[in-house]
Design a protein around this motif. Structure first.
Motif, PDB file in Angstrom:
ATOM      1  N   MET A   1       6.529   4.598  -3.209  1.00 49.08           N
ATOM      2  CA  MET A   1       6.680   6.017  -3.345  1.00 49.08           C
ATOM      3  C   MET A   1       8.042   6.417  -2.776  1.00 49.08           C
ATOM      4  SD  MET A   1       4.213   9.102  -2.322  1.00 49.08           S
ATOM      5  CE  MET A   1       4.263   9.522  -0.629  1.00 49.08           C
ATOM      6  N   VAL A   2       8.719   7.270  -3.464  1.00 48.19           N
ATOM      7  CA  VAL A   2      10.030   7.738  -3.036  1.00 48.19           C
ATOM      8  C   VAL A   2       9.935   9.208  -2.659  1.00 48.19           C
ATOM      9  CG1 VAL A   2      12.406   8.135  -3.758  1.00 48.19           C
ATOM     10  CG2 VAL A   2      11.207   6.093  -4.532  1.00 48.19           C
ATOM     11  N   ILE A   3      10.471   9.539  -1.515  1.00 49.59           N
ATOM     12  CA  ILE A   3      10.508  10.920  -1.049  1.00 49.59           C
ATOM     13  C   ILE A   3      11.959  11.372  -1.067  1.00 49.59           C
ATOM     14  CG2 ILE A   3      10.019  12.484   0.869  1.00 49.59           C
ATOM     15  CD1 ILE A   3       7.511  11.189  -0.256  1.00 49.59           C
ATOM     16  N   HIS A   4      12.194  12.519  -1.625  1.00 45.18           N
ATOM     17  CA  HIS A   4      13.554  13.059  -1.670  1.00 45.18           C
ATOM     18  C   HIS A   4      13.759  13.991  -0.485  1.00 45.18           C
ATOM     19  CE1 HIS A   4      14.496  11.604  -5.730  1.00 45.18           C
ATOM     20  NE2 HIS A   4      13.196  11.738  -5.916  1.00 45.18           N
ATOM     21  N   ILE A   5      14.913  13.839   0.169  1.00 48.49           N
ATOM     22  CA  ILE A   5      15.266  14.749   1.249  1.00 48.49           C
ATOM     23  C   ILE A   5      16.615  15.368   0.926  1.00 48.49           C
ATOM     24  CG2 ILE A   5      13.938  13.538   3.012  1.00 48.49           C
ATOM     25  CD1 ILE A   5      16.584  12.344   4.013  1.00 48.49           C
ATOM     26  N   GLN A   6      16.856  16.494   1.542  1.00 47.15           N
ATOM     27  CA  GLN A   6      18.101  17.202   1.284  1.00 47.15           C
ATOM     28  C   GLN A   6      18.635  17.707   2.620  1.00 47.15           C
ATOM     29  OE1 GLN A   6      17.396  19.883  -1.950  1.00 47.15           O
ATOM     30  NE2 GLN A   6      19.450  20.728  -1.809  1.00 47.15           N
ATOM     31  N   THR A   7      19.933  17.626   2.820  1.00 44.45           N
ATOM     32  CA  THR A   7      20.530  18.098   4.061  1.00 44.45           C
ATOM     33  C   THR A   7      21.965  18.529   3.829  1.00 44.45           C
ATOM     34  OG1 THR A   7      20.816  17.581   6.417  1.00 44.45           O
ATOM     35  CG2 THR A   7      21.353  15.829   4.846  1.00 44.45           C
ATOM     36  N   GLU A   8      22.562  19.083   4.851  1.00 43.58           N
ATOM     37  CA  GLU A   8      23.961  19.489   4.776  1.00 43.58           C
ATOM     38  C   GLU A   8      24.752  18.691   5.807  1.00 43.58           C
ATOM     39  OE1 GLU A   8      21.587  21.952   5.703  1.00 43.58           O
ATOM     40  OE2 GLU A   8      21.160  22.405   3.616  1.00 43.58           O
ATOM     41  N   VAL A   9      25.996  18.427   5.500  1.00 40.08           N
ATOM     42  CA  VAL A   9      26.918  17.817   6.458  1.00 40.08           C
ATOM     43  C   VAL A   9      28.210  18.629   6.431  1.00 40.08           C
ATOM     44  CG1 VAL A   9      25.953  15.478   6.288  1.00 40.08           C
ATOM     45  CG2 VAL A   9      27.799  16.149   4.755  1.00 40.08           C
ATOM     46  N   ASP A  10      28.957  18.542   7.515  1.00 41.41           N
ATOM     47  CA  ASP A  10      30.224  19.262   7.548  1.00 41.41           C
ATOM     48  C   ASP A  10      31.272  18.539   6.690  1.00 41.41           C
ATOM     49  OD1 ASP A  10      31.512  17.197   9.153  1.00 41.41           O
ATOM     50  OD2 ASP A  10      30.408  17.994  10.855  1.00 41.41           O
ATOM     51  N   ASP A  11      32.375  19.203   6.423  1.00 41.49           N
ATOM     52  CA  ASP A  11      33.427  18.640   5.561  1.00 41.49           C
ATOM     53  C   ASP A  11      33.955  17.308   6.075  1.00 41.49           C
ATOM     54  OD1 ASP A  11      33.375  20.635   3.663  1.00 41.49           O
ATOM     55  OD2 ASP A  11      34.991  21.790   4.579  1.00 41.49           O
ATOM     56  N   LYS A  12      34.172  17.218   7.371  1.00 43.76           N
ATOM     57  CA  LYS A  12      34.716  15.991   7.964  1.00 43.76           C
ATOM     58  C   LYS A  12      33.776  14.806   7.710  1.00 43.76           C
ATOM     59  CE  LYS A  12      36.369  14.187  12.368  1.00 43.76           C
ATOM     60  NZ  LYS A  12      36.535  14.459  13.799  1.00 43.76           N
ATOM     61  N   THR A  13      32.490  15.022   7.923  1.00 40.35           N
ATOM     62  CA  THR A  13      31.501  13.962   7.692  1.00 40.35           C
ATOM     63  C   THR A  13      31.453  13.589   6.219  1.00 40.35           C
ATOM     64  OG1 THR A  13      30.186  14.741   9.570  1.00 40.35           O
ATOM     65  CG2 THR A  13      29.059  13.337   7.964  1.00 40.35           C
ATOM     66  N   TYR A  14      31.465  14.580   5.354  1.00 39.04           N
ATOM     67  CA  TYR A  14      31.421  14.332   3.917  1.00 39.04           C
ATOM     68  C   TYR A  14      32.631  13.507   3.464  1.00 39.04           C
ATOM     69  CZ  TYR A  14      31.563  15.103  -1.108  1.00 39.04           C
ATOM     70  OH  TYR A  14      31.629  14.912  -2.459  1.00 39.04           O
ATOM     71  N   ARG A  15      33.802  13.909   3.915  1.00 40.09           N
ATOM     72  CA  ARG A  15      35.019  13.180   3.519  1.00 40.09           C
ATOM     73  C   ARG A  15      34.978  11.733   3.996  1.00 40.09           C
ATOM     74  NH1 ARG A  15      37.381  18.031   5.144  1.00 40.09           N
ATOM     75  NH2 ARG A  15      38.235  17.063   7.018  1.00 40.09           N
ATOM     76  N   MET A  16      34.497  11.521   5.206  1.00 41.50           N
ATOM     77  CA  MET A  16      34.414  10.158   5.736  1.00 41.50           C
ATOM     78  C   MET A  16      33.396   9.335   4.949  1.00 41.50           C
ATOM     79  SD  MET A  16      35.672   7.982   7.663  1.00 41.50           S
ATOM     80  CE  MET A  16      36.540   8.588   9.074  1.00 41.50           C
ATOM     81  N   LEU A  17      32.260   9.932   4.628  1.00 48.35           N
ATOM     82  CA  LEU A  17      31.261   9.224   3.816  1.00 48.35           C
ATOM     83  C   LEU A  17      31.830   8.854   2.448  1.00 48.35           C
ATOM     84  CD1 LEU A  17      28.055  11.302   4.659  1.00 48.35           C
ATOM     85  CD2 LEU A  17      28.425   8.893   5.211  1.00 48.35           C
ATOM     86  N   LYS A  18      32.576   9.781   1.841  1.00 48.03           N
ATOM     87  CA  LYS A  18      33.197   9.503   0.538  1.00 48.03           C
ATOM     88  C   LYS A  18      34.206   8.370   0.648  1.00 48.03           C
ATOM     89  CE  LYS A  18      33.037  11.404  -3.009  1.00 48.03           C
ATOM     90  NZ  LYS A  18      32.305  11.010  -4.223  1.00 48.03           N
ATOM     91  N   LYS A  19      35.010   8.356   1.713  1.00 49.67           N
ATOM     92  CA  LYS A  19      35.993   7.274   1.918  1.00 49.67           C
ATOM     93  C   LYS A  19      35.293   5.927   2.061  1.00 49.67           C
ATOM     94  CE  LYS A  19      39.502  10.140   4.131  1.00 49.67           C
ATOM     95  NZ  LYS A  19      40.208  10.440   5.387  1.00 49.67           N
ATOM     96  N   ILE A  20      34.241   5.903   2.852  1.00 46.90           N
ATOM     97  CA  ILE A  20      33.485   4.660   3.041  1.00 46.90           C
ATOM     98  C   ILE A  20      32.923   4.183   1.704  1.00 46.90           C
ATOM     99  CG2 ILE A  20      31.417   3.646   4.094  1.00 46.90           C
ATOM    100  CD1 ILE A  20      31.902   5.617   6.475  1.00 46.90           C
ATOM    101  N   ALA A  21      32.367   5.106   0.935  1.00 46.55           N
ATOM    102  CA  ALA A  21      31.800   4.754  -0.369  1.00 46.55           C
ATOM    103  C   ALA A  21      32.869   4.191  -1.296  1.00 46.55           C
ATOM    104  CB  ALA A  21      31.130   5.976  -0.994  1.00 46.55           C
ATOM    105  N   LEU A  22      34.021   4.838  -1.344  1.00 45.77           N
ATOM    106  CA  LEU A  22      35.115   4.358  -2.209  1.00 45.77           C
ATOM    107  C   LEU A  22      35.606   2.975  -1.776  1.00 45.77           C
ATOM    108  CD1 LEU A  22      37.136   7.662  -2.654  1.00 45.77           C
ATOM    109  CD2 LEU A  22      35.935   6.386  -4.443  1.00 45.77           C
TER     110      LEU A  22
END
Length: 83
Positions: A1-22
């Protein structure tokens, strides 16, 4: 079973996550899932210890009940009136 969650992060965290992903050639979703899994694994021992030390477990086995107590039909709400 998969549960979907949703949250917010600040711009700095988002940019770092995107860099790591790339850099790793993964999706943002994969990176967040990996981070959550790692956090859970790191917290697991502390959570298990806290659960075992919870005082509720000291009450287990203290009371005696009839062997078929959970099967009786006379369980229910007690009628009462205030004085």
């Amino acid at each position: 079973m998969v549960i979907h969650i949703q949250t917010e992060v600040d711009d700095k965290t988002y940019r770092m996550l995107k860099k790591i992903a790339l850099l790793r050639g993964k999706t943002l979703k994969e990176i967040v899932r990996e981070a959550v899994s790692k956090y859970i694994e790191e917290s697991k021992k502390d959570i298990e210890k806290a659960t075992k030390e919870d005082s509720i477990w000291k009450a287990v086995g203290i009371f005696e009940v009839e062997s078929d107590a959970s099967e009786k039909d006379d369980w229910g709400c007690v009628d009462w009136q205030s004085e």
